[in-house]
Design an enzyme around this catalytic site. Structure first.
Site: not given
Length: 224
Positions: A92, A158, A188
């Site tokens: 991430d 995300k 996400k």
């Protein structure tokens, strides 16, 4: 209890159980791994310095350029490679939010594609700090950043680090992000998700992964 067709186990399978506090210890990591196994989450998301770990049935996820994103792209790529070499199956990364705010979308593309190369075959999620972008460059700006990330090889976009004062996930952000990337890239939602009701709203808006630290409390709101 939330009125929803979602079941506890189905939601758990979407969760990255997260421990990213700066003060986290090895003992905290061990407790987080045990909790993730008990809850049946999809992955455990940790700071890269805490790797390697034995995450068992859960995927190991590591953050890169976290939380500011103000790291050179080559440093982010090297950090991603080190994390993958230490067992991370997912990365991430945080973009340079300032570049996005300034409309330098080519720099977002370059940043992501550089980390994509460093991450190899790992799943790459790109953190865009959606609350900041909605405030500054609006829905179309957020959408453009997500499209750049997708074009550069992101597997997910995300919402948030959960550390920015502008805030975390929102239903609006998830809708914009899902519309921007369609079905080819995941979304996400993370940051400030503390109830089953909010989690269900985010999933309905298009999130197919959730980043949670208070995972048990959220899952307890879903029927078995």
């Amino acid at each position: 209890m939330t009125e929803t067709n979602l079941r506890r186990a189905d939601v758990a399978a979407l969760v990255d159980h997260t421990l990213l506090k700066p003060e986290a210890t090895r003992e905290d990591v061990a407790a987080t791994l045990a909790e993730a196994a008990e809850l049946g989450t999809y992955a455990v998301c940790l700071s890269p310095s805490m790797l390697p770990v034995n995450s068992g049935a859960q995927k190991t996820c590591a953050v890169v350029g976290f939380p500011s994103g103000k790291h050179h792209s080559l440093v982010k790529a090297a950090e991603a490679r080190l994390a993958v070499d230490s067992g991370a199956a997912e990365i991430d990364m945080v973009i340079d939010v300032g570049a996005a705010v300034a409309g330098r979308y080519d720099e977002i593309f370059a940043d992501v594609i550089t980390v994509r190369e460093g991450a190899g075959d790992a799943v790459l999620k790109v953190i865009v700090e959606s609350a900041v972008l909605l405030e500054t460059i609006g829905a179309e700006g957020l959408a453009q950043v997500c499209r750049q990330a997708a074009s550069a090889g992101a597997d997910f976009v995300k919402t948030s680090t959960g550390f920015h004062p502008a805030g975390g996930a929102s239903v609006e952000a998830v809708r914009v992000m899902r519309a921007a990337v369609g079905d080819r890239v995941g979304v996400k939602a993370s940051g400030g998700i503390r109830t089953a009701e909010f989690a269900a709203e985010l999933i309905a808006a298009g999130a197919n992964r959730l980043g949670l630290s208070g995972t048990a409390a959220v899952l307890d709101g879903f029927p078995e």
